[in-house]
Write an enzyme that holds these catalytic residues in place. Structure first.
Site, PDB file in Angstrom:
ATOM      1  N   THR A  83      46.586  37.783  50.024  1.00 56.31           N
ATOM      2  CA  THR A  83      46.469  37.719  48.575  1.00 56.31           C
ATOM      3  C   THR A  83      45.031  37.360  48.226  1.00 56.31           C
ATOM      4  O   THR A  83      44.452  36.473  48.857  1.00 56.31           O
ATOM      5  CB  THR A  83      47.412  36.660  47.978  1.00 56.31           C
ATOM      6  OG1 THR A  83      46.896  36.193  46.719  1.00 56.31           O
ATOM      7  CG2 THR A  83      47.564  35.464  48.885  1.00 56.31           C
ATOM      8  N   CYS A 194      43.071  42.669  43.784  1.00 56.89           N
ATOM      9  CA  CYS A 194      44.436  42.138  43.776  1.00 56.89           C
ATOM     10  C   CYS A 194      45.237  43.049  44.683  1.00 56.89           C
ATOM     11  O   CYS A 194      45.182  44.281  44.532  1.00 56.89           O
ATOM     12  CB  CYS A 194      45.019  42.129  42.369  1.00 56.89           C
ATOM     13  SG  CYS A 194      46.785  41.767  42.347  1.00 56.89           S
TER      14      CYS A 194
END
Length: 226
Positions: A83, A194
């Site tokens: 992430t 992202c």
């Protein structure tokens, strides 16, 4: 072959892509029935997301640090935090293990520089775009990082958390992100900062070169384990 450790679940939609890519890349390079050796710890993202919203980053860092230590104990030779946003607690995770932790922004910056570019737009969660931890890591490699307008940032953040993290991919959201990208003035390329955005936007959707951080992260890991 060494073993990749993954801290995932943030969200699991993109962690599944991490796992898929690792296995695809190993099979492509070794052939036959080869697959990646992977140790994955997947957290409950609802708990982490609440910590993000509340600003309890140190607490979230402790959760991931504990998970990282477990991944190392399970046999991982290197670690990926799956992430972009949670690279805010990279230092806490790195301090908890003795194995290399590949920083997502470093692998992305290397790809940008290899492409001969110096100025990129950044798309990500509001945390990744608004706070300096990720942008400054890219800039430490000599890059110039451009951000969307506050309105565009809010749009991208909403799409990530309200749709992509839930496995929802909408054509109107793809068009919205395409519009955000067209608003970058002076960008030579765009960082998909992202891991979920790669589920929505591909190189076919925009004229500027894209830097898909998930794929670049996994490619760097596979290079290391092989």
């Amino acid at each position: 072959m060494m073993t990749i450790g993954m801290l995932g679940g943030m969200s699991w939609e993109s962690s599944a892509e991490y796992y898929r890519l690792a296995n695809v890349l190993v099979r492509e390079r070794l052939g036959g029935l080869h697959s990646a050796r992977v140790v994955l710890h997947s957290v409950d993202f609802a708990e982490i997301e609440r910590m993000q919203v509340d600003g309890r980053w140190d607490e979230a860092g402790k959760v991931l640090a504990t998970a990282a230590a477990g991944v190392q104990a399970a046999g991982a030779d290197l670690l990926l935090i799956c992430t972009n946003t949670m690279h805010k607690v990279y230092d806490q995770v790195r301090a908890a293990v003795d194995i290399p932790v590949l920083h997502l922004a470093d692998t992305t910056a290397a790809a940008i520089k290899a492409a001969g570019l110096s100025t990129v737009g950044l798309l990500g969660t509001a945390f990744t775009m608004d706070q300096p931890f990720y942008r400054e890591r890219l800039e430490s490699h000599g890059l110039t990082v451009l951000l969307p307008s506050p309105q565009d940032r809010a749009t991208v953040h909403r799409i990530i958390y309200d749709e992509l993290c839930l496995g929802v991919v909408r054509e109107e959201s793809r068009r919205a992100c395409q519009d955000v990208i067209t608003h970058f003035s002076g960008a030579q390329g765009v960082v998909l900062g992202c891991t979920e955005i790669e589920l929505l936007i591909s190189q076919d959707d925009v004229p500027l070169p894209l830097f898909p951080t998930t794929r670049l992260h996994v490619e760097a890991a596979v290079d290391r384990i092989l």
